[in-house]
Scaffold this motif. Structure first.
Motif, PDB file in Angstrom:
ATOM      1  N   SER A  49       0.830  -1.199   0.000  1.00  0.00           N
ATOM      2  CA  SER A  49       0.000   0.000   0.000  1.00  0.00           C
ATOM      3  C   SER A  49       0.866   1.252   0.000  1.00  0.00           C
ATOM      4  CB  SER A  49      -0.938   0.004   1.207  1.00  0.00           C
ATOM      5  OG  SER A  49      -0.208   0.084   2.405  1.00  0.00           O
ATOM      6  N   ARG A  50       0.275   2.318  -0.554  1.00  0.00           N
ATOM      7  CA  ARG A  50       0.955   3.613  -0.558  1.00  0.00           C
ATOM      8  C   ARG A  50      -0.080   4.701  -0.778  1.00  0.00           C
ATOM      9  NH1 ARG A  50       2.873   5.874  -5.839  1.00  0.00           N
ATOM     10  NH2 ARG A  50       1.585   4.891  -7.412  1.00  0.00           N
ATOM     11  N   GLU A  57       4.156  11.709  -1.476  1.00  0.00           N
ATOM     12  CA  GLU A  57       4.029  10.258  -1.484  1.00  0.00           C
ATOM     13  C   GLU A  57       4.387   9.725  -0.099  1.00  0.00           C
ATOM     14  OE1 GLU A  57       5.531   6.372  -3.997  1.00  0.00           O
ATOM     15  OE2 GLU A  57       5.830   8.368  -4.817  1.00  0.00           O
ATOM     16  N   ASN A  87      -4.447   9.880  -2.833  1.00  0.00           N
ATOM     17  CA  ASN A  87      -4.908   8.624  -3.424  1.00  0.00           C
ATOM     18  C   ASN A  87      -4.265   7.509  -2.603  1.00  0.00           C
ATOM     19  OD1 ASN A  87      -6.255   9.720  -5.815  1.00  0.00           O
ATOM     20  ND2 ASN A  87      -4.211  10.285  -6.482  1.00  0.00           N
ATOM     21  N   ASN A  88      -5.047   6.516  -2.229  1.00  0.00           N
ATOM     22  CA  ASN A  88      -4.523   5.395  -1.447  1.00  0.00           C
ATOM     23  C   ASN A  88      -4.660   4.129  -2.267  1.00  0.00           C
ATOM     24  OD1 ASN A  88      -3.837   6.231   1.494  1.00  0.00           O
ATOM     25  ND2 ASN A  88      -5.622   7.430   0.919  1.00  0.00           N
ATOM     26  N   GLU A  89      -3.523   3.547  -2.617  1.00  0.00           N
ATOM     27  CA  GLU A  89      -3.474   2.389  -3.510  1.00  0.00           C
ATOM     28  C   GLU A  89      -3.086   1.144  -2.727  1.00  0.00           C
ATOM     29  OE1 GLU A  89      -1.434   2.691  -7.486  1.00  0.00           O
ATOM     30  OE2 GLU A  89       0.000   1.423  -6.411  1.00  0.00           O
ATOM     31  N   ARG A  91      -2.163  -2.817  -3.676  1.00  0.00           N
ATOM     32  CA  ARG A  91      -1.939  -3.875  -4.656  1.00  0.00           C
ATOM     33  C   ARG A  91      -1.993  -5.195  -3.907  1.00  0.00           C
ATOM     34  NH1 ARG A  91      -1.113  -4.854  -9.765  1.00  0.00           N
ATOM     35  NH2 ARG A  91      -0.547  -2.756 -10.302  1.00  0.00           N
ATOM     36  N   LYS A 104      -5.000  -4.180  -8.440  1.00  0.00           N
ATOM     37  CA  LYS A 104      -4.754  -2.904  -7.761  1.00  0.00           C
ATOM     38  C   LYS A 104      -6.099  -2.281  -7.410  1.00  0.00           C
ATOM     39  CE  LYS A 104      -3.429   0.628 -10.181  1.00  0.00           C
ATOM     40  NZ  LYS A 104      -2.632   1.567 -10.983  1.00  0.00           N
ATOM     41  N   THR A 106      -7.855   1.169  -5.578  1.00  0.00           N
ATOM     42  CA  THR A 106      -7.508   2.546  -5.246  1.00  0.00           C
ATOM     43  C   THR A 106      -8.687   3.290  -4.642  1.00  0.00           C
ATOM     44  OG1 THR A 106      -5.939   2.595  -7.102  1.00  0.00           O
ATOM     45  CG2 THR A 106      -6.569   4.712  -6.166  1.00  0.00           C
ATOM     46  N   LYS A 108      -9.646   6.971  -4.370  1.00  0.00           N
ATOM     47  CA  LYS A 108      -9.270   8.291  -4.878  1.00  0.00           C
ATOM     48  C   LYS A 108      -9.182   9.268  -3.716  1.00  0.00           C
ATOM     49  CE  LYS A 108      -9.352   7.334  -9.298  1.00  0.00           C
ATOM     50  NZ  LYS A 108      -8.139   7.207 -10.035  1.00  0.00           N
ATOM     51  N   ALA A 130     -13.002   0.183  -2.360  1.00  0.00           N
ATOM     52  CA  ALA A 130     -12.018   0.784  -3.267  1.00  0.00           C
ATOM     53  C   ALA A 130     -12.351   0.381  -4.704  1.00  0.00           C
ATOM     54  CB  ALA A 130     -10.613   0.300  -2.907  1.00  0.00           C
TER      55      ALA A 130
END
Length: 131
Positions: A49-50, A57, A87-89, A91, A104, A106, A108, A130
């Motif tokens: 996650s990021r 970032e 934005n929080n992603e 994977r 993935k 996300t 927003k 998400a």
């Protein structure tokens, strides 16, 4: 050669943000859950996650879940309020039926908010799925 590689489609697996009351800190907080609404067990689940936008970032976070049974869910991480503006992603990679799956998900930026809460699979509290 690329045409020979089969990439199975992820179905009935979701990432959701749920607002919960933390008894220890006596405050509301957002937690991210991985939901397995499928009929099969997920094995060796890896989550990266990021948070990001054009200027900022966060650090990359990594999580592992050995097994996530069918029709079950697991808490992945707490999201700080400051990160909700990014934005929080997430994977997600896992094995099931001897195949590797990857997708993935996300959230927003500014999409994790109380007025966006709705019904989500398996978890008996409102949340946000998400995309």
């Amino acid at each position: 050669m690329k045409k020979d590689i089969e990439i199975p489609q992820v179905k009935e697996v979701y990432v959701a943000a749920v607002k919960e009351f933390n008894e220890e800190f006596q405050s509301d907080e957002w937690n991210v859950y991985l939901i397995n609404n499928s009929e099969i067990e997920l094995e060796m689940v890896l989550i990266v996650s990021r948070g990001y936008d054009k200027k900022r970032e966060t650090s990359v976070m990594r999580h592992k879940i050995e097994k996530l049974p069918s029709k079950n869910f697991a808490k992945v991480e707490f999201i700080q309020d400051e990160v909700l503006a990014l934005n929080n992603e997430f994977r997600i990679s896992y094995f099931s039926d001897s195949k590797m799956f990857d997708k993935k998900f996300t959230f927003k930026k500014d999409s994790i908010k109380e007025r966006a809460l709705g019904e989500i699979p398996l978890i008996p509290r409102p949340g946000i799925l998400a995309g």
